[in-house]
Enzyme design. Sequence first.
Site, PDB file in Angstrom:
ATOM      1  CG  HIS A   1       7.837 -30.083  15.514  1.00  0.00           C
ATOM      2  ND1 HIS A   1       8.622 -30.394  14.422  1.00  0.00           N
ATOM      3  CD2 HIS A   1       6.605 -30.534  15.210  1.00  0.00           C
ATOM      4  CE1 HIS A   1       7.888 -31.001  13.498  1.00  0.00           C
ATOM      5  NE2 HIS A   1       6.664 -31.106  13.965  1.00  0.00           N
TER       6      HIS A   1
ATOM      7  CG  ASP B   1       2.921 -31.968  15.065  1.00  0.00           C
ATOM      8  OD1 ASP B   1       3.861 -32.604  14.531  1.00  0.00           O
ATOM      9  OD2 ASP B   1       2.579 -30.835  14.693  1.00  0.00           O
TER      10      ASP B   1
ATOM     11  NE  ARG C   1       5.642 -28.053   7.937  1.00  0.00           N
ATOM     12  CZ  ARG C   1       6.964 -27.989   7.798  1.00  0.00           C
ATOM     13  NH1 ARG C   1       7.549 -26.834   7.538  1.00  0.00           N
ATOM     14  NH2 ARG C   1       7.713 -29.048   7.945  1.00  0.00           N
TER      15      ARG C   1
ATOM     16  CB  CYS D   1      11.653 -37.726  11.592  1.00  0.00           C
ATOM     17  SG  CYS D   1      12.454 -37.039  10.139  1.00  0.00           S
TER      18      CYS D   1
ATOM     19  NE  ARG E   1       1.275 -34.525   6.825  1.00  0.00           N
ATOM     20  CZ  ARG E   1       2.187 -34.338   7.776  1.00  0.00           C
ATOM     21  NH1 ARG E   1       1.860 -34.398   9.043  1.00  0.00           N
ATOM     22  NH2 ARG E   1       3.449 -34.095   7.457  1.00  0.00           N
TER      23      ARG E   1
ATOM     24  CE  LYS F   1       3.578 -28.750  12.040  1.00  0.00           C
ATOM     25  NZ  LYS F   1       4.187 -29.607  13.065  1.00  0.00           N
TER      26      LYS F   1
ATOM     27  CB  SER G   1       8.034 -32.500   9.245  1.00  0.00           C
ATOM     28  OG  SER G   1       7.653 -31.354   9.948  1.00  0.00           O
TER      29      SER G   1
ATOM     30  CE1 TYR H   1      -0.236 -30.853   3.740  1.00  0.00           C
ATOM     31  CE2 TYR H   1       1.016 -29.156   4.886  1.00  0.00           C
ATOM     32  CZ  TYR H   1       0.686 -30.489   4.705  1.00  0.00           C
ATOM     33  OH  TYR H   1       1.268 -31.435   5.511  1.00  0.00           O
TER      34      TYR H   1
HETATM   35  P1  GTP Z   1       4.908 -34.655  11.233  1.00  0.00           P
HETATM   36  O1  GTP Z   1       3.507 -35.024  11.585  1.00  0.00           O
HETATM   37  O2  GTP Z   1       5.080 -34.185   9.812  1.00  0.00           O
HETATM   38  O3  GTP Z   1       5.538 -33.685  12.182  1.00  0.00           O
HETATM   39  O4  GTP Z   1       5.767 -36.032  11.248  1.00  0.00           O
HETATM   40  P2  GTP Z   1       5.935 -37.159  12.373  1.00  0.00           P
HETATM   41  O5  GTP Z   1       7.212 -36.892  13.101  1.00  0.00           O
HETATM   42  O6  GTP Z   1       4.712 -37.319  13.179  1.00  0.00           O
HETATM   43  O7  GTP Z   1       6.211 -38.483  11.516  1.00  0.00           O
HETATM   44  P3  GTP Z   1       5.410 -39.878  11.470  1.00  0.00           P
HETATM   45  O8  GTP Z   1       5.294 -40.543  12.819  1.00  0.00           O
HETATM   46  O9  GTP Z   1       4.157 -39.675  10.748  1.00  0.00           O
HETATM   47  O10 GTP Z   1       6.410 -40.792  10.625  1.00  0.00           O
HETATM   48  C1  GTP Z   1       6.699 -40.515   9.296  1.00  0.00           C
HETATM   49  C2  GTP Z   1       7.356 -41.667   8.615  1.00  0.00           C
HETATM   50  O11 GTP Z   1       8.372 -42.277   9.424  1.00  0.00           O
HETATM   51  C3  GTP Z   1       6.384 -42.772   8.265  1.00  0.00           C
HETATM   52  O12 GTP Z   1       6.615 -43.137   6.927  1.00  0.00           O
HETATM   53  C4  GTP Z   1       6.748 -43.893   9.177  1.00  0.00           C
HETATM   54  O13 GTP Z   1       6.495 -45.142   8.626  1.00  0.00           O
HETATM   55  C5  GTP Z   1       8.230 -43.683   9.444  1.00  0.00           C
HETATM   56  N1  GTP Z   1       8.620 -44.212  10.766  1.00  0.00           N
HETATM   57  C6  GTP Z   1       8.105 -43.871  11.959  1.00  0.00           C
HETATM   58  N2  GTP Z   1       8.672 -44.582  12.966  1.00  0.00           N
HETATM   59  C7  GTP Z   1       9.585 -45.386  12.385  1.00  0.00           C
HETATM   60  C8  GTP Z   1      10.505 -46.365  12.891  1.00  0.00           C
HETATM   61  O14 GTP Z   1      10.605 -46.629  14.090  1.00  0.00           O
HETATM   62  N3  GTP Z   1      11.317 -46.983  11.971  1.00  0.00           N
HETATM   63  C9  GTP Z   1      11.231 -46.705  10.637  1.00  0.00           C
HETATM   64  N4  GTP Z   1      12.039 -47.357   9.809  1.00  0.00           N
HETATM   65  N5  GTP Z   1      10.361 -45.809  10.126  1.00  0.00           N
HETATM   66  C10 GTP Z   1       9.557 -45.157  10.978  1.00  0.00           C
HETATM   67 MN    MN Z   2       2.814 -36.380  13.012  1.00  0.00          MN
HETATM   68 MN    MN Z   3       4.837 -31.723  12.773  1.00  0.00          MN
END
Ligand code: GTP
Ligand code: MN
Ligand code: MN
Length: 617
Positions: free
Chosen positions: A260, A307, A91, A284, A400, A240, A282, A231
């Site tokens: 979100h 999401d 983004r 996280c 992704r 979004k 994002s 993208y």
């Molecule tokens: P968007 O789809 O961009 O909104 O992001 P999201 O919040 O869905 O993030 P996602 O679950 O894809 O996690 C992104 C990153 O965080 C990945 O690299 C994961 O491995 C890491 N991650 C997720 N959960 C944990 C956790 O409990 N501990 C740690 N250390 N890393 C985590």
């Molecule tokens: Mn996600």
């Molecule tokens: Mn998101």
Amino acid sequence: QETSTASPSGANAAVRDALENAPTTHARLLAWVREVTDLTEPDTLVWVDGSEAEWTRLTDEMVETGTLVRLAEDKFPNSFAAFSDPEDVARVEEQTFICSKEERGSGPTNNWMDPEDMKATLRGLYRGSMHGRTMYVIPFVMGSLDATDPKFGVELTDSPYVVCSMRIMATIGSAVLDKMTATDAFFVEALHSVGQPLDNGQDDVPWPCSETKYIVQFPEDRAIWSYGSGYGGNALLGKKCYALRIASAIAHDEGWLAEHMLVLKITDPQQRAHYVAGAFPSACGKTNFAMIEPTVEGWKAEMVGDDIAWMRFDESGTLRVVNPEAGLFGVAPGTGWSTNPNAMRAVAKGNTIFTNVALTDDGGVWWEGMTDEVPAHLTDWRGRSWTPASKNPAAHPNSRFCTPIKQVDILAPEYDDPDGVPLSAIIFGGRRKTTVPLVHESFDWEHGVFEGATLSSETTAAASGAVGVVRRDPMAMLPFIGYNAGDYLAHWVKLGKTHAGHMPKIFYVNWFRRDRDGKFAWPGFGENSRVLKWIVGRLEGEASGEQTPIGIVPRPEDLDLTGLDISEQQLGDALKVDVEEWRKELPGIHQWFNVLHDSLPPEMVRQYHRLEVRLEV
Ligand code: GTP
Ligand code: MN
Ligand code: MN
């Protein structure tokens, strides 16, 4: 001279024909499609029906033109990999605008330009921008087509990649168009062009886009104009742009929330079920948490959404939540068989478009964290030969997977209930190496809103710009609030007053805190079910915790740690509330509130002072 049979000025025979044989009589839609073809001058016009045959035709065409690579059928059936331009991988927040009529309506956190000026600029860019291309008309609905008031949209795009991705992420095509037409429904106009016209037989590239990018929302018109990027977050306009930016503006006017957030259902061994929503910025951990495989004996988790959450109050005053999406657009790196087996099983079923992952030599895909074992040879996301000795990651950090939600084994059966599911708790979370403990509970709604309002996180690769910088990201919505951020916080405060007694409890988590050795203090992923168990215990009045200046924090003995391999020291590092560290947080919060200036709700100032008092500063 104008007559009723006059053809659109520049339209060629093919476009004229498609307009005359349109599968709809929706007057506003027809007028708008005609206006956009006049402006962008595509070679052809296609009304997207959403069928399997159409998907096959478009993916075949994209394999032919090099936009997609077909993956090995025995590994990932009906699946493809796309590779973006290296400058079009995330983004673009600095090019994202909320063009409300008044500048104040956009607020201090969004980019703003006068809507008429912006439209003039964009019309200049869109003029002829679809030369040599097909314009696709994608009727779509966010949420259920059977909802009382279905949230329709129509995306006009010159990207077949967008058409196929939208088919995964939303309900699209003939059924949507028919209902829209029959009810003469309102729809959000969503215009998208990659901004790379093909003039004079010029050859196409695999990933057309433009150096000039604009992602523009017009909240009063409920319209989206996107230019120059292919993208996902910039181009799949139902996600979004609509379901967060435009929907949050609608929600503000109508008394609900577009957030979100992931949504999951957690069932304890006594078969008590709770639905919880989680707002993490994002990259996280939302998708991972939404698909959690609990390690606590007898507990079951099911996914509702990963999401976006639309939250409304029903007649009885219960806050109910809907996932408006039909697919997952998940971060690939870090998603693996050990961390998120449910996501791996979902993508392995096929029907998936991967973007910017690496290719294995036998027609599969790979990304960092997918398997413990690293393949000896890959083709990286930029098409270069890659070995474990290579300096750069094989997959882009923001690569992704785009997969139908129905392929998730642990999907809650009620995930697409048009009325949504009742919400018990909201969990805020960010990515912080220090300060923020593993989990704590807010004192009350207003304090919880303050915690959401001051949510902080280190930036990630999900947006262009520096990575690892702590920034304030209110409710994980900083890039997605479709109006004034101070008014947004006031809306949250107000809902708590209007619906007092019906609001979910608010919690705050941090899976990313480091121990004194710099490692993650908490193992995360499936082990986060131990935190969920504590949260449910708090909801049921069964779990204890310690009152601290920032909220209620579990002591080690309040968590179920059965079978967990964690040292006392690491656990202490994960749960610690260090008053000194928190005092150091205050200037950052103060600075952020100064940004909001006179739109900051007084309740947030009050909560800030209460925190100061509790920290004895
Ligand atoms: P968007 O789809 O961009 O909104 O992001 P999201 O919040 O869905 O993030 P996602 O679950 O894809 O996690 C992104 C990153 O965080 C990945 O690299 C994961 O491995 C890491 N991650 C997720 N959960 C944990 C956790 O409990 N501990 C740690 N250390 N890393 C985590
Ligand atoms: Mn996600
Ligand atoms: Mn998101």
